[in-house]
Design an enzyme around this catalytic site. Structure first.
Site, PDB file in Angstrom:
ATOM      1  N   THR A 185     -38.187  50.668  -1.233  1.00  0.00           N
ATOM      2  CA  THR A 185     -38.648  51.719  -0.320  1.00  0.00           C
ATOM      3  C   THR A 185     -38.067  51.462   1.056  1.00  0.00           C
ATOM      4  O   THR A 185     -37.674  50.343   1.379  1.00  0.00           O
ATOM      5  CB  THR A 185     -40.181  51.714  -0.204  1.00  0.00           C
ATOM      6  OG1 THR A 185     -40.566  50.432   0.290  1.00  0.00           O
ATOM      7  CG2 THR A 185     -40.842  51.947  -1.535  1.00  0.00           C
ATOM      8  N   GLU A 330     -42.181  55.489  -5.227  1.00  0.00           N
ATOM      9  CA  GLU A 330     -43.211  54.937  -6.123  1.00  0.00           C
ATOM     10  C   GLU A 330     -43.664  55.916  -7.201  1.00  0.00           C
ATOM     11  O   GLU A 330     -44.418  55.538  -8.093  1.00  0.00           O
ATOM     12  CB  GLU A 330     -44.440  54.512  -5.301  1.00  0.00           C
ATOM     13  CG  GLU A 330     -44.252  53.251  -4.485  1.00  0.00           C
ATOM     14  CD  GLU A 330     -43.748  53.527  -3.074  1.00  0.00           C
ATOM     15  OE1 GLU A 330     -43.096  54.567  -2.872  1.00  0.00           O
ATOM     16  OE2 GLU A 330     -43.988  52.693  -2.181  1.00  0.00           O
ATOM     17  N   LYS A 439     -54.938  61.178  15.923  1.00  0.00           N
ATOM     18  CA  LYS A 439     -56.392  61.104  15.901  1.00  0.00           C
ATOM     19  C   LYS A 439     -56.920  61.445  17.290  1.00  0.00           C
ATOM     20  O   LYS A 439     -56.875  60.624  18.197  1.00  0.00           O
ATOM     21  CB  LYS A 439     -56.835  59.721  15.434  1.00  0.00           C
ATOM     22  CG  LYS A 439     -56.410  59.539  13.996  1.00  0.00           C
ATOM     23  CD  LYS A 439     -56.854  58.258  13.354  1.00  0.00           C
ATOM     24  CE  LYS A 439     -56.461  58.321  11.880  1.00  0.00           C
ATOM     25  NZ  LYS A 439     -55.921  57.115  11.338  1.00  0.00           N
ATOM     26  N   TRP A 444     -58.509  65.000  13.195  1.00  0.00           N
ATOM     27  CA  TRP A 444     -57.098  64.745  12.918  1.00  0.00           C
ATOM     28  C   TRP A 444     -56.241  65.972  13.217  1.00  0.00           C
ATOM     29  O   TRP A 444     -56.605  67.091  12.857  1.00  0.00           O
ATOM     30  CB  TRP A 444     -56.922  64.384  11.429  1.00  0.00           C
ATOM     31  CG  TRP A 444     -57.421  63.022  11.078  1.00  0.00           C
ATOM     32  CD1 TRP A 444     -58.087  62.152  11.890  1.00  0.00           C
ATOM     33  CD2 TRP A 444     -57.319  62.380   9.806  1.00  0.00           C
ATOM     34  NE1 TRP A 444     -58.405  61.003  11.220  1.00  0.00           N
ATOM     35  CE2 TRP A 444     -57.949  61.110   9.929  1.00  0.00           C
ATOM     36  CE3 TRP A 444     -56.754  62.727   8.580  1.00  0.00           C
ATOM     37  CZ2 TRP A 444     -58.022  60.203   8.868  1.00  0.00           C
ATOM     38  CZ3 TRP A 444     -56.832  61.837   7.520  1.00  0.00           C
ATOM     39  CH2 TRP A 444     -57.455  60.587   7.672  1.00  0.00           C
TER      40      TRP A 444
HETATM   41  P1  AMP Z   1     -39.479  57.923  -0.080  1.00  0.00           P
HETATM   42  O1  AMP Z   1     -40.208  56.917  -0.887  1.00  0.00           O
HETATM   43  O2  AMP Z   1     -38.465  57.339   0.849  1.00  0.00           O
HETATM   44  O3  AMP Z   1     -38.918  59.000  -0.957  1.00  0.00           O
HETATM   45  O4  AMP Z   1     -40.526  58.619   0.879  1.00  0.00           O
HETATM   46  C1  AMP Z   1     -41.653  59.257   0.358  1.00  0.00           C
HETATM   47  C2  AMP Z   1     -42.353  59.999   1.446  1.00  0.00           C
HETATM   48  O5  AMP Z   1     -41.565  61.099   1.924  1.00  0.00           O
HETATM   49  C3  AMP Z   1     -43.645  60.654   0.995  1.00  0.00           C
HETATM   50  O6  AMP Z   1     -44.703  59.736   0.912  1.00  0.00           O
HETATM   51  C4  AMP Z   1     -43.828  61.715   2.062  1.00  0.00           C
HETATM   52  O7  AMP Z   1     -44.368  61.164   3.242  1.00  0.00           O
HETATM   53  C5  AMP Z   1     -42.409  62.152   2.354  1.00  0.00           C
HETATM   54  N1  AMP Z   1     -42.108  63.381   1.608  1.00  0.00           N
HETATM   55  C6  AMP Z   1     -41.439  63.503   0.456  1.00  0.00           C
HETATM   56  N2  AMP Z   1     -41.333  64.795   0.097  1.00  0.00           N
HETATM   57  C7  AMP Z   1     -41.975  65.512   1.046  1.00  0.00           C
HETATM   58  C8  AMP Z   1     -42.228  66.908   1.254  1.00  0.00           C
HETATM   59  N3  AMP Z   1     -41.785  67.839   0.424  1.00  0.00           N
HETATM   60  N4  AMP Z   1     -42.940  67.258   2.349  1.00  0.00           N
HETATM   61  C9  AMP Z   1     -43.387  66.333   3.227  1.00  0.00           C
HETATM   62  N5  AMP Z   1     -43.173  65.019   3.095  1.00  0.00           N
HETATM   63  C10 AMP Z   1     -42.472  64.602   2.014  1.00  0.00           C
END
Ligand code: AMP
Length: 568
Positions: A185, A330, A439, A444
């Protein structure tokens, strides 16, 4: 009593074998590092992957070994994936945009023994190779005539290595829960953590992604796979495509608007998938060039929230349907997709658009719910927002090497770190990352909602909102804006624009104009870097201070061209 069906472990080698038997002639088109286009088929990819696999086994690769890849989307990368996974070794994809320190950390933490590298990234590896402690062989992904001069030790050319193999190798024959892929990640806080996919989870994700409620694809489709293979399995397309016989087109390193358009047009792509930034670049290019997209049916947009303007422009100007998707490394990664279901068929366009802009509904292999900070489930009423929790066979239950210990709660739920609402029909909408939510006075404020509202301002090219300390309210929103080329606006213009579009108490306490907004290695806005940049900044609403602005910010500014939908 046990069922009397055959024991057929869900291992990913079966996916490419299926393609070889059922649609060997479907095509895989790749843009190479030098810009040239090459073509191959699933049949050839299968044969070459087996030869490569046998060569790697002869050089010592075995079940459980981690094999690194740092490469663009192209057919050789796909051959390497299946060659590695076929014998139960673990394909570890690295994001080349990582900082060298993170790259070293990740490769060493994973214990990569062999490393595949595209020509573009050879010098990046040369610079750190002395600190990469586990790698015994580097494979440069090119032909012998393209081999660069390199200081990498123990290096071989991909095609030369492949020549060493005879294809006589046993694939599969291990448990479906065997580890298959490793992807770290982005690690915005602390060290990156390794998500370890299994053959079963990848196969289930690949099957699910092809369903009509998700991407809904078959052999009549051609997919321009822009989302990188180093970003969470290219959203499962690398598995779904050979399963379904969908043709693949891979853009290699060239992801600018003109190059993407060229592939969409020449290869008659019906489907594509990428993060919003890529689509902004394409739409800009189309606006300037006047080209249309006659073949494209759908684009899947995810990774960060899809702005309303992108969805509307694709719909109205180009007749292309945008499918909004949410997921994370994940979750393998497709957690939700937003399509209009029968209950919503009678809504008008704008009402449907509001639903399609939500992140969507879960497919069968994942469940979700929202909870408050005490872990109590919140109502699925589309209003209450809380911590988004997920569970299912495509969701991680731990990180590689036991980092972070037990990551599930007592009922097996994984905390995504996102804050969301879920409506009565099951459509989930992300309102924020839990660490980005503002916050204010115990309530929120969603930074994402504010950003989207501000982005609708005709002069806004990119917007970000962060919470700034406030003695009375704890935190208050600061809106940070990059203006479009040749456009100007004031803080008051933005506040006036937002009036009536957001709750009164959500109104940013200040609007600051900057030249650029920092992005992380996966192209998302880096709030961490923004917060660092604005450290020490004091909101004008904080009494008895001068309201200090950070160096480099400007009240009002003309900007050189960035990604803008309107291209003016
Ligand atoms: P990653 O593991 O780098 O793919 O990041 C995952 C994170 O990207 C998620 O937990 C979200 O915070 C963000 N994310 C992924 N898709 C979206 C979406 N369509 N809209 C808003 N946030 C997203």
């Amino acid at each position: 009593m046990q069922g009397l069906m055959q024991d057929w472990q869900l291992t990913t080698d079966r996916i490419l074998r299926h393609a070889k038997i059922n649609h060997p002639n479907r095509t895989i088109v790749s843009r190479q590092v030098d810009g040239s286009i090459t073509r191959t088929t699933y049949g050839e990819v299968y044969d070459r992957a087996r030869r490569l696999s046998s060569a790697l086994v002869a050089r010592g690769m075995k079940l459980g070994d981690r094999i690194g890849t740092m490469a663009w989307n192209n057919a050789r990368h796909m051959e390497a994936w299946y060659a590695i996974m076929g014998v139960g070794a673990i394909c570890h994809t690295l994001n080349p945009r990582l900082h060298p320190d993170q790259l070293k950390y990740i490769a060493n933490h994973a214990g990569d023994s062999i490393f595949f590298v595209d020509l573009s990234f050879v010098s990046q590896l040369e610079a750190v190779q002395d600190e990469l402690t586990t790698i015994g062989l580097y494979v440069i992904m090119c032909g012998p005539d393209e081999m660069p001069e390199t200081t990498l030790k123990n290096v071989i050319c991909f095609e030369t290595l492949l020549e060493e193999g005879d294809g006589d190798v046993v694939w599969g024959d291990f448990d479906e829960n065997t580890a298959c892929g490793l992807c770290y990640t982005s690690g915005t806080t602390g060290n990156p953590k390794g998500v370890l996919y299994s053959h079963r989870s990848n196969t289930l994700m690949g099957m699910t992604a092809g369903l009509p409620g998700c991407m809904g694809v078959d052999g009549n489709d051609t997919c321009l796979m822009v989302v990188p293979m180093f970003h969470a399995n290219a959203w499962a397309i690398t598995f779904t495509a050979p399963m379904t016989g969908m043709n693949l087109v891979m853009p290699g390193p060239m992801m600018d608007g003109a190059s993407i358009y060229q592939l969409l047009d020449e290869e008659k792509c019906t489907l594509s998938a990428a993060v919003p930034t890529v689509w902004l670049m394409l739409l800009n290019y189309l606006e300037e060039s006047g080209h249309k997209l006659p073949h494209l049916r759908e684009v899947v947009i995810g990774g960060s929230a899809c702005p309303r303007a992108i969805m509307e422009t694709f719909d109205k100007k180009y007749g292309v349907t945008v499918i909004h998707a949410w997921g994370m490394t994940e979750t393998s990664p497709l957690g939700t997709m937003s399509r209009i279901e029968p209950e919503l068929a009678d809504l008008d366009y704008d009402q449907q658009l509001s639903v399609r802009l939500k992140q969507g509904k879960t497919p069968f292999v994942i469940e979700m719910r929202i909870v408050d900070d005490e872990g109590k489930e919140l109502p699925r009423d589309g209003i209450a927002f809380g911590n988004l929790m997920v569970r299912g066979p495509i969701v991680s239950r731990g990180y590689f090497g036991g980092e972070d210990g037990d990551i599930l709660d007592a009922d097996g739920w994984f905390d995504t770190g996102d804050v969301a609402t879920i409506d009565p029909l099951g459509y989930m909408q992300i309102t924020d990352r839990s660490k980005d939510v503002i916050k204010s006075g115990g309530e929120w404020i969603s930074s994402i909602d504010l950003e989207n509202a501000a982005l609708d301002h005709p002069a806004a090219a990119e917007c970000a909102v962060i919470g700034m300390p406030h003695p009375k309210w704890d935190e208050r929103p600061l809106l940070i804006v990059v203006l479009k080329e040749g456009m100007s606006a004031t803080a008051e213009d933005f506040k006036e624009f937002l009036t009536g579009k957001i709750a009164k108490w959500w109104m940013p306490d200040d609007v600051v104009f900057v030249d650029d907004i920092p992005h992380g290695p996966t192209g998302k806005i880096s709030k961490l870097d923004l917060r660092k940049r604005f450290e020490g900044y004091v909101l004008p609403t904080v009494k008895n201070t001068g309201g200090k602005k950070p160096a480099g910010s400007k009240e009002k500014k003309k900007k050189k061209k960035r990604f803008s939908l309107f291209g003016k």
